[in-house]
Motif scaffolding. Sequence first.
Motif, PDB file in Angstrom:
ATOM      1  N   ARG A 102      37.395  43.015  24.040  1.00  0.00           N
ATOM      2  CA  ARG A 102      38.511  42.054  24.145  1.00  0.00           C
ATOM      3  C   ARG A 102      39.034  41.668  22.764  1.00  0.00           C
ATOM      4  O   ARG A 102      40.250  41.547  22.553  1.00  0.00           O
ATOM      5  CB  ARG A 102      38.016  40.810  24.892  1.00  0.00           C
ATOM      6  CG  ARG A 102      39.019  39.664  24.971  1.00  0.00           C
ATOM      7  CD  ARG A 102      40.170  39.984  25.905  1.00  0.00           C
ATOM      8  NE  ARG A 102      41.081  38.859  26.040  1.00  0.00           N
ATOM      9  CZ  ARG A 102      40.953  37.897  26.962  1.00  0.00           C
ATOM     10  NH1 ARG A 102      39.967  37.937  27.835  1.00  0.00           N
ATOM     11  NH2 ARG A 102      41.823  36.924  27.019  1.00  0.00           N
ATOM     12  N   TYR A 103      38.126  41.470  21.813  1.00  0.00           N
ATOM     13  CA  TYR A 103      38.523  40.992  20.483  1.00  0.00           C
ATOM     14  C   TYR A 103      38.251  42.049  19.409  1.00  0.00           C
ATOM     15  O   TYR A 103      37.982  41.721  18.255  1.00  0.00           O
ATOM     16  CB  TYR A 103      37.769  39.700  20.155  1.00  0.00           C
ATOM     17  CG  TYR A 103      38.085  38.578  21.102  1.00  0.00           C
ATOM     18  CD1 TYR A 103      39.320  37.939  21.069  1.00  0.00           C
ATOM     19  CD2 TYR A 103      37.161  38.166  22.066  1.00  0.00           C
ATOM     20  CE1 TYR A 103      39.631  36.911  21.952  1.00  0.00           C
ATOM     21  CE2 TYR A 103      37.457  37.138  22.948  1.00  0.00           C
ATOM     22  CZ  TYR A 103      38.691  36.519  22.890  1.00  0.00           C
ATOM     23  OH  TYR A 103      38.996  35.506  23.774  1.00  0.00           O
ATOM     24  N   LYS A 108      36.470  37.496  16.013  1.00  0.00           N
ATOM     25  CA  LYS A 108      35.863  37.096  17.280  1.00  0.00           C
ATOM     26  C   LYS A 108      35.060  38.228  17.908  1.00  0.00           C
ATOM     27  O   LYS A 108      34.336  38.008  18.875  1.00  0.00           O
ATOM     28  CB  LYS A 108      36.946  36.615  18.247  1.00  0.00           C
ATOM     29  CG  LYS A 108      37.652  35.347  17.792  1.00  0.00           C
ATOM     30  CD  LYS A 108      38.737  34.945  18.776  1.00  0.00           C
ATOM     31  CE  LYS A 108      39.456  33.692  18.296  1.00  0.00           C
ATOM     32  NZ  LYS A 108      40.545  33.293  19.241  1.00  0.00           N
ATOM     33  N   ILE A 135      33.209  29.061  24.495  1.00  0.00           N
ATOM     34  CA  ILE A 135      34.647  29.063  24.779  1.00  0.00           C
ATOM     35  C   ILE A 135      35.149  30.501  24.920  1.00  0.00           C
ATOM     36  O   ILE A 135      35.919  30.820  25.839  1.00  0.00           O
ATOM     37  CB  ILE A 135      35.420  28.328  23.662  1.00  0.00           C
ATOM     38  CG1 ILE A 135      34.994  26.860  23.603  1.00  0.00           C
ATOM     39  CG2 ILE A 135      36.926  28.451  23.879  1.00  0.00           C
ATOM     40  CD1 ILE A 135      35.591  26.088  22.459  1.00  0.00           C
ATOM     41  N   LEU A 136      34.710  31.380  24.017  1.00  0.00           N
ATOM     42  CA  LEU A 136      35.111  32.780  24.085  1.00  0.00           C
ATOM     43  C   LEU A 136      34.595  33.433  25.363  1.00  0.00           C
ATOM     44  O   LEU A 136      35.288  34.242  25.986  1.00  0.00           O
ATOM     45  CB  LEU A 136      34.584  33.543  22.861  1.00  0.00           C
ATOM     46  CG  LEU A 136      35.180  33.167  21.509  1.00  0.00           C
ATOM     47  CD1 LEU A 136      34.516  33.968  20.405  1.00  0.00           C
ATOM     48  CD2 LEU A 136      36.690  33.401  21.499  1.00  0.00           C
ATOM     49  N   LYS A 138      34.226  32.186  28.211  1.00  0.00           N
ATOM     50  CA  LYS A 138      35.020  31.784  29.376  1.00  0.00           C
ATOM     51  C   LYS A 138      36.303  32.600  29.502  1.00  0.00           C
ATOM     52  O   LYS A 138      36.939  32.583  30.557  1.00  0.00           O
ATOM     53  CB  LYS A 138      35.352  30.295  29.291  1.00  0.00           C
ATOM     54  CG  LYS A 138      34.127  29.390  29.481  1.00  0.00           C
ATOM     55  CD  LYS A 138      34.495  27.919  29.366  1.00  0.00           C
ATOM     56  CE  LYS A 138      33.263  27.044  29.559  1.00  0.00           C
ATOM     57  NZ  LYS A 138      33.576  25.591  29.417  1.00  0.00           N
ATOM     58  N   THR A 139      36.684  33.306  28.427  1.00  0.00           N
ATOM     59  CA  THR A 139      37.870  34.159  28.497  1.00  0.00           C
ATOM     60  C   THR A 139      37.559  35.519  29.116  1.00  0.00           C
ATOM     61  O   THR A 139      38.479  36.313  29.350  1.00  0.00           O
ATOM     62  CB  THR A 139      38.469  34.378  27.098  1.00  0.00           C
ATOM     63  OG1 THR A 139      37.564  35.162  26.294  1.00  0.00           O
ATOM     64  CG2 THR A 139      38.735  33.052  26.399  1.00  0.00           C
ATOM     65  N   ILE A 140      36.282  35.807  29.346  1.00  0.00           N
ATOM     66  CA  ILE A 140      35.868  37.087  29.908  1.00  0.00           C
ATOM     67  C   ILE A 140      35.588  36.935  31.400  1.00  0.00           C
ATOM     68  O   ILE A 140      34.799  36.083  31.803  1.00  0.00           O
ATOM     69  CB  ILE A 140      34.597  37.610  29.196  1.00  0.00           C
ATOM     70  CG1 ILE A 140      34.813  37.690  27.684  1.00  0.00           C
ATOM     71  CG2 ILE A 140      34.199  38.964  29.763  1.00  0.00           C
ATOM     72  CD1 ILE A 140      35.936  38.616  27.265  1.00  0.00           C
ATOM     73  N   ASP A 141      36.235  37.756  32.198  1.00  0.00           N
ATOM     74  CA  ASP A 141      36.026  37.723  33.646  1.00  0.00           C
ATOM     75  C   ASP A 141      34.723  38.441  33.979  1.00  0.00           C
ATOM     76  O   ASP A 141      34.613  39.660  33.837  1.00  0.00           O
ATOM     77  CB  ASP A 141      37.198  38.407  34.354  1.00  0.00           C
ATOM     78  CG  ASP A 141      37.131  38.263  35.869  1.00  0.00           C
ATOM     79  OD1 ASP A 141      36.134  37.705  36.368  1.00  0.00           O
ATOM     80  OD2 ASP A 141      38.075  38.720  36.548  1.00  0.00           O
TER      81      ASP A 141
END
Length: 321
Positions: A102-103, A108, A135-136, A138-141
């Motif tokens: 993702r990053y 990140k 926090i990061l 929580k951005t991953i499904d």
Amino acid sequence: MDQTVKKRDVNWITVLWYIHLHALGLYGLVLLFLEAKWLTLFFVIFIVFLAGLGLTLGAHRLWAHQSYQASFIVRLFLVLAHTVAGVGSIYDWVLAHRLHHRYYGTDKDPYNHKKGFIYSHLVSNVLTPRPDQEILAKTIDMRDVDSDGLIWIQRRLYWPLFVIVGLLLPINAPAEYWDESIKNSVFILGFARLAITLNLSWLVNSAMHIWGMNPGDKYPADDNTVFILHKSYQMNYHYLLPWDSKSGEFGGYDSGCTTFVLKIWEILGLVSGLKTASSEDVRSVLGKMATSKMTLQQALDEMERLAELETKKAKLRYHHG
């Protein structure tokens, strides 16, 4: 660089553990080649191969990228194989790898390739998590992984499972069945084997530095034929289309032992829905990009949609054949 986030600190307990693991593992390799019986050598190769399947076909291709669908027996086998590797739960491995994709190439990214091989392979694994890690995350499904009961069980019972499946059984087998010495069993099947599987796990995230090429590099590469270092743009392809089931972890495409095993499983009907990008799909998407305002990300999403459609058609042909 995000200046509002503090740097990750070194976890010195982890550093000391890895130093001892690799030192004792090196001693185990010396024993393997100088003292151990031939059966022990073959058994080590088997255990490492087993753990490798758990890492590559299991945690990476099946759960991290959902590149194919597997029957219950294959998923159970891969969960146990991954437990043998001794690299933590599949859930945690998948979350870290999805963050990596993702990053990718940013601060990140847990294994930021822009900081070099030593960082992505070694240093990143001895640092504490970022202060904003939750926090990061929580951005991953992770709903697909959460819904897998086998992953749920492994995550909650990881340490008892690892002690039994990953340590006691492999260490006990040589001493029990072909009279290998306890010392050799502990240092070879314990420390040396765990050091090898740990580095295999790290390589999945750092392999770009070994087998990958930078944009603009000569292709084929001058060092294309140096042992297993077959450099290509395949690693770059993987970071664009990570769901392609033919993408090998260590530089190959549609080749290698793990991909061969996956093909055998497909023939036996144990796995299905192997996603891949066909030449026709690539041409179709490139045509849409050239004649419309389709962005690169939209094109990649369209490629995945077409791949999923092809796998569904293949399953229908199989069932009606």
